[in-house]
Design an enzyme around this catalytic site. Structure first.
Site, PDB file in Angstrom:
ATOM      1  N   THR A  52       3.930  23.099  51.191  1.00  8.94           N
ATOM      2  CA  THR A  52       4.193  21.655  50.985  1.00  8.94           C
ATOM      3  C   THR A  52       5.684  21.363  50.817  1.00  8.94           C
ATOM      4  O   THR A  52       6.107  20.219  50.955  1.00  8.94           O
ATOM      5  CB  THR A  52       3.483  21.147  49.721  1.00  8.94           C
ATOM      6  OG1 THR A  52       4.059  21.838  48.591  1.00  8.94           O
ATOM      7  CG2 THR A  52       1.991  21.423  49.778  1.00  8.94           C
TER       8      THR A  52
ATOM      9  N   ARG B 233      10.155  26.231  45.574  1.00  8.71           N
ATOM     10  CA  ARG B 233       9.530  25.324  46.539  1.00  8.71           C
ATOM     11  C   ARG B 233       8.247  25.949  47.059  1.00  8.71           C
ATOM     12  O   ARG B 233       8.259  27.097  47.494  1.00  8.71           O
ATOM     13  CB  ARG B 233      10.464  25.148  47.760  1.00  8.71           C
ATOM     14  CG  ARG B 233      11.523  24.173  47.593  1.00  8.71           C
ATOM     15  CD  ARG B 233      12.180  23.762  48.888  1.00  8.71           C
ATOM     16  NE  ARG B 233      12.156  24.654  50.044  1.00  8.71           N
ATOM     17  CZ  ARG B 233      12.621  24.310  51.237  1.00  8.71           C
ATOM     18  NH1 ARG B 233      13.135  23.105  51.418  1.00  8.71           N
ATOM     19  NH2 ARG B 233      12.594  25.143  52.237  1.00  8.71           N
TER      20      ARG B 233
ATOM     21  N   ASP C  47      17.235  34.741  48.817  1.00  8.54           N
ATOM     22  CA  ASP C  47      17.000  36.067  49.398  1.00  8.54           C
ATOM     23  C   ASP C  47      18.312  36.742  49.789  1.00  8.54           C
ATOM     24  O   ASP C  47      18.465  37.955  49.610  1.00  8.54           O
ATOM     25  CB  ASP C  47      16.100  35.954  50.634  1.00  8.54           C
ATOM     26  CG  ASP C  47      14.636  35.758  50.253  1.00  8.54           C
ATOM     27  OD1 ASP C  47      14.289  35.985  49.086  1.00  8.54           O
ATOM     28  OD2 ASP C  47      13.859  35.366  51.141  1.00  8.54           O
TER      29      ASP C  47
ATOM     30  N   ASP D 203      17.742  31.732  53.850  1.00  9.49           N
ATOM     31  CA  ASP D 203      17.257  31.578  52.474  1.00  9.49           C
ATOM     32  C   ASP D 203      18.323  32.092  51.512  1.00  9.49           C
ATOM     33  O   ASP D 203      18.589  33.290  51.427  1.00  9.49           O
ATOM     34  CB  ASP D 203      15.950  32.361  52.308  1.00  9.49           C
ATOM     35  CG  ASP D 203      15.306  32.079  50.967  1.00  9.49           C
ATOM     36  OD1 ASP D 203      15.979  32.294  49.920  1.00  9.49           O
ATOM     37  OD2 ASP D 203      14.161  31.619  50.934  1.00  9.49           O
TER      38      ASP D 203
END
Ligand code: PRP
Ligand code: URA
Length: 209
Positions: free
Chosen positions: A108, A104, A203, A200
Protein backbone atom coordinates in the site's frame (compact mmCIF):
# COMPACT_ATOMS: atom_id res chain seq x y z
CA UNK A 1 6.84 26.68 -3.55
CA UNK A 2 6.73 28.59 -0.29
CA UNK A 3 9.02 27.25 2.41
CA UNK A 4 10.91 24.88 0.07
CA UNK A 5 14.62 25.26 -0.67
CA UNK A 6 16.21 23.06 -3.32
CA UNK A 7 19.94 23.29 -2.68
CA UNK A 8 21.88 24.18 -5.79
CA UNK A 9 25.46 23.84 -4.54
CA UNK A 10 27.69 21.94 -7.02
CA UNK A 11 29.32 19.89 -4.23
CA UNK A 12 25.90 18.67 -3.08
CA UNK A 13 24.89 17.82 -6.66
CA UNK A 14 28.20 16.01 -7.27
CA UNK A 15 27.88 13.90 -4.13
CA UNK A 16 24.23 13.05 -4.90
CA UNK A 17 25.32 11.86 -8.36
CA UNK A 18 27.86 9.53 -6.70
CA UNK A 19 25.09 8.22 -4.40
CA UNK A 20 22.88 7.39 -7.37
CA UNK A 21 25.51 5.15 -8.96
CA UNK A 22 24.53 1.53 -8.31
CA UNK A 23 28.23 0.67 -8.11
CA UNK A 24 28.76 2.91 -5.06
CA UNK A 25 29.26 0.48 -2.18
CA UNK A 26 27.95 0.63 1.39
CA UNK A 27 31.05 2.29 2.87
CA UNK A 28 31.14 5.15 0.35
CA UNK A 29 27.36 5.47 0.39
CA UNK A 30 27.39 6.06 4.16
CA UNK A 31 30.19 8.59 3.93
CA UNK A 32 28.42 10.50 1.15
CA UNK A 33 25.07 10.59 3.00
CA UNK A 34 26.83 12.04 6.03
CA UNK A 35 28.77 14.62 3.99
CA UNK A 36 25.65 15.75 2.12
CA UNK A 37 23.78 16.09 5.42
CA UNK A 38 26.52 18.39 6.73
CA UNK A 39 26.46 20.55 3.61
CA UNK A 40 22.66 20.75 3.68
CA UNK A 41 22.59 21.37 7.42
CA UNK A 42 24.96 24.33 7.04
CA UNK A 43 22.32 25.94 4.82
CA UNK A 44 19.26 24.82 6.78
CA UNK A 45 20.61 26.15 10.07
CA UNK A 46 21.61 29.61 8.86
CA UNK A 47 18.80 31.23 10.89
CA UNK A 48 19.67 29.70 14.26
CA UNK A 49 19.26 32.41 16.92
CA UNK A 50 22.40 33.90 18.39
CA UNK A 51 23.14 36.15 21.35
CA UNK A 52 26.14 38.27 22.25
CA UNK A 53 28.26 36.86 25.06
CA UNK A 54 31.46 38.14 26.59
CA UNK A 55 34.72 36.27 25.94
CA UNK A 56 38.25 37.29 26.74
CA UNK A 57 40.58 36.99 23.77
CA UNK A 58 44.36 37.06 24.41
CA UNK A 59 44.10 40.83 23.74
CA UNK A 60 40.85 42.10 25.26
CA UNK A 61 37.30 41.38 26.33
CA UNK A 62 34.78 41.30 23.48
CA UNK A 63 31.07 40.69 22.99
CA UNK A 64 30.77 37.92 20.39
CA UNK A 65 27.84 35.93 18.90
CA UNK A 66 27.07 32.42 20.14
CA UNK A 67 24.10 30.18 19.27
CA UNK A 68 21.45 30.80 21.91
CA UNK A 69 18.40 29.05 23.31
CA UNK A 70 17.64 25.39 23.97
CA UNK A 71 19.77 22.83 22.18
CA UNK A 72 18.84 21.80 18.66
CA UNK A 73 16.80 18.60 18.30
CA UNK A 74 17.59 16.23 15.43
CA UNK A 75 14.98 13.60 14.60
CA UNK A 76 15.93 10.93 12.03
CA UNK A 77 13.14 8.83 10.56
CA UNK A 78 14.34 5.21 10.92
CA UNK A 79 16.07 3.63 9.34
CA UNK A 80 17.52 5.68 6.54
CA UNK A 81 17.45 9.01 8.42
CA UNK A 82 20.02 7.56 10.83
CA UNK A 83 22.61 7.89 8.08
CA UNK A 84 22.31 11.69 8.20
CA UNK A 85 22.61 12.15 11.98
CA UNK A 86 26.40 12.35 12.29
CA UNK A 87 26.48 14.84 9.45
CA UNK A 88 24.37 17.25 11.50
CA UNK A 89 26.14 16.43 14.77
CA UNK A 90 29.36 17.52 13.04
CA UNK A 91 27.82 21.01 12.92
CA UNK A 92 26.29 20.95 16.40
CA UNK A 93 27.71 18.21 18.62
CA UNK A 94 25.48 19.29 21.53
CA UNK A 95 22.21 18.59 19.69
CA UNK A 96 19.67 16.22 21.26
CA UNK A 97 18.64 13.27 19.09
CA UNK A 98 15.14 11.80 18.97
CA UNK A 99 14.04 8.84 16.83
CA UNK A 100 10.87 8.04 14.92
CA UNK A 101 10.52 4.56 13.44
CA UNK A 102 8.40 4.34 10.28
CA UNK A 103 8.21 1.66 7.63
CA UNK A 104 6.26 1.80 4.39
CA UNK A 105 3.96 -1.11 3.68
CA UNK A 106 5.39 -2.71 0.54
CA UNK A 107 1.99 -3.05 -1.13
CA UNK A 108 0.00 0.00 0.00
CA UNK A 109 3.07 2.27 0.55
CA UNK A 110 1.29 3.62 3.63
CA UNK A 111 3.72 4.38 6.51
CA UNK A 112 3.40 2.65 9.88
CA UNK A 113 4.93 4.05 13.04
CA UNK A 114 6.76 1.53 15.24
CA UNK A 115 8.90 3.72 17.53
CA UNK A 116 8.95 7.24 18.89
CA UNK A 117 11.30 8.73 21.47
CA UNK A 118 11.77 12.50 21.39
CA UNK A 119 13.75 15.03 23.45
CA UNK A 120 11.94 17.02 26.16
CA UNK A 121 10.89 20.68 25.83
CA UNK A 122 10.26 20.21 22.11
CA UNK A 123 8.25 23.44 21.98
CA UNK A 124 11.40 25.45 22.79
CA UNK A 125 13.73 23.79 20.30
CA UNK A 126 14.51 24.08 16.62
CA UNK A 127 13.78 20.55 15.35
CA UNK A 128 15.41 19.10 12.23
CA UNK A 129 13.70 16.00 10.84
CA UNK A 130 15.97 13.85 8.67
CA UNK A 131 15.11 11.36 5.95
CA UNK A 132 17.18 11.02 2.76
CA UNK A 133 14.10 10.10 0.68
CA UNK A 134 10.83 12.02 0.30
CA UNK A 135 8.81 9.76 -2.00
CA UNK A 136 5.01 9.83 -1.49
CA UNK A 137 5.65 12.04 1.54
CA UNK A 138 3.62 9.77 3.82
CA UNK A 139 6.47 9.03 6.26
CA UNK A 140 7.52 12.67 6.57
CA UNK A 141 3.93 13.94 6.96
CA UNK A 142 3.17 11.42 9.72
CA UNK A 143 6.51 11.90 11.52
CA UNK A 144 6.01 15.68 11.59
CA UNK A 145 2.41 15.28 12.82
CA UNK A 146 3.75 13.18 15.68
CA UNK A 147 6.33 15.83 16.56
CA UNK A 148 3.63 18.52 16.53
CA UNK A 149 1.41 16.39 18.78
CA UNK A 150 4.32 16.30 21.26
CA UNK A 151 4.62 20.10 21.18
CA UNK A 152 7.14 20.71 18.37
CA UNK A 153 6.65 24.10 16.72
CA UNK A 154 9.75 25.20 14.85
CA UNK A 155 10.33 22.31 12.48
CA UNK A 156 12.64 21.89 9.49
CA UNK A 157 12.70 18.85 7.23
CA UNK A 158 15.76 17.75 5.25
CA UNK A 159 15.72 15.16 2.47
CA UNK A 160 18.52 14.45 0.03
CA UNK A 161 16.21 13.46 -2.82
CA UNK A 162 12.55 14.45 -3.17
CA UNK A 163 9.84 13.47 -5.64
CA UNK A 164 7.38 16.18 -6.74
CA UNK A 165 4.53 14.06 -5.31
CA UNK A 166 6.14 13.96 -1.84
CA UNK A 167 7.01 17.62 -1.83
CA UNK A 168 3.41 18.51 -2.67
CA UNK A 169 2.00 16.23 0.03
CA UNK A 170 4.40 17.57 2.66
CA UNK A 171 3.91 21.27 1.93
CA UNK A 172 0.13 20.85 1.82
CA UNK A 173 0.00 18.96 5.12
CA UNK A 174 2.58 21.13 6.93
CA UNK A 175 2.87 24.53 5.22
CA UNK A 176 4.68 25.95 8.27
CA UNK A 177 7.61 23.50 7.99
CA UNK A 178 10.77 24.63 6.19
CA UNK A 179 11.75 21.95 3.67
CA UNK A 180 15.31 21.52 2.35
CA UNK A 181 16.03 19.11 -0.52
CA UNK A 182 19.31 18.22 -2.18
CA UNK A 183 17.54 17.51 -5.46
CA UNK A 184 14.04 17.42 -6.89
CA UNK A 185 13.81 14.27 -9.02
CA UNK A 186 11.38 13.46 -11.83
CA UNK A 187 8.61 11.25 -10.42
CA UNK A 188 7.63 8.06 -8.62
CA UNK A 189 7.45 4.67 -10.34
CA UNK A 190 4.59 2.18 -9.89
CA UNK A 191 6.18 0.94 -6.63
CA UNK A 192 6.49 4.49 -5.30
CA UNK A 193 10.27 4.53 -5.72
CA UNK A 194 11.79 7.83 -6.80
CA UNK A 195 13.07 8.09 -10.41
CA UNK A 196 15.91 8.38 -11.20
CA UNK A 197 16.50 8.19 -7.41
CA UNK A 198 19.10 6.01 -5.78
CA UNK A 199 17.14 2.85 -4.94
CA UNK A 200 16.31 1.88 -1.36
CA UNK A 201 18.24 4.26 0.87
CA UNK A 202 17.92 2.12 4.04
CA UNK A 203 19.19 -0.99 2.27
CA UNK A 204 22.09 0.89 0.70
CA UNK A 205 23.14 2.49 4.01
CA UNK A 206 22.90 -0.69 6.04
CA UNK A 207 23.90 -3.23 3.37
CA UNK A 208 20.61 -5.14 3.53
CA UNK A 209 18.31 -6.27 0.70
C1 PRP B 1 11.94 4.81 3.10
C2 PRP B 1 12.67 6.14 3.31
C3 PRP B 1 11.59 7.01 3.87
C4 PRP B 1 10.36 6.51 3.16
C5 PRP B 1 10.00 7.48 2.09
O1 PRP B 1 11.82 4.12 4.28
O2 PRP B 1 13.76 6.04 4.16
O3 PRP B 1 11.42 6.92 5.26
O4 PRP B 1 10.69 5.24 2.58
O5 PRP B 1 8.83 7.10 1.46
P1 PRP B 1 7.48 7.92 1.54
O6 PRP B 1 7.82 9.35 1.31
O7 PRP B 1 6.68 7.33 0.42
O8 PRP B 1 6.85 7.69 2.88
P2 PRP B 1 11.26 2.61 4.38
O9 PRP B 1 9.80 2.61 4.68
O10 PRP B 1 11.69 1.86 3.16
O11 PRP B 1 11.95 2.06 5.69
P3 PRP B 1 13.51 1.84 6.02
O12 PRP B 1 14.14 3.20 6.12
O13 PRP B 1 13.46 1.14 7.32
O14 PRP B 1 14.13 1.01 4.93
N1 URA C 1 12.35 4.96 -0.13
C1 URA C 1 13.57 4.77 -0.65
O1 URA C 1 14.51 4.37 0.06
N2 URA C 1 13.76 5.04 -1.95
C2 URA C 1 12.78 5.48 -2.75
O2 URA C 1 13.02 5.72 -3.94
C3 URA C 1 11.50 5.66 -2.18
C4 URA C 1 11.32 5.40 -0.87
Amino acid sequence: MANVTILEHPLIKHKISLLRDKNTGTRDFRILIEEIATLMGYEALRDLPTELVEVETPLMKAMVPMVSGKKLAIVPILRAGLGMVNGILALDPTAKVGHIGMYRDEVTHIPHEYYCKLPDSLEERTIVVLDPMLATGGSAVDAISLIKQRGGKQIKFMSIIAAPEGLKALTEAHPDVEVYCGNLDDRLNENCYILPGLGDAGDRIFGTK
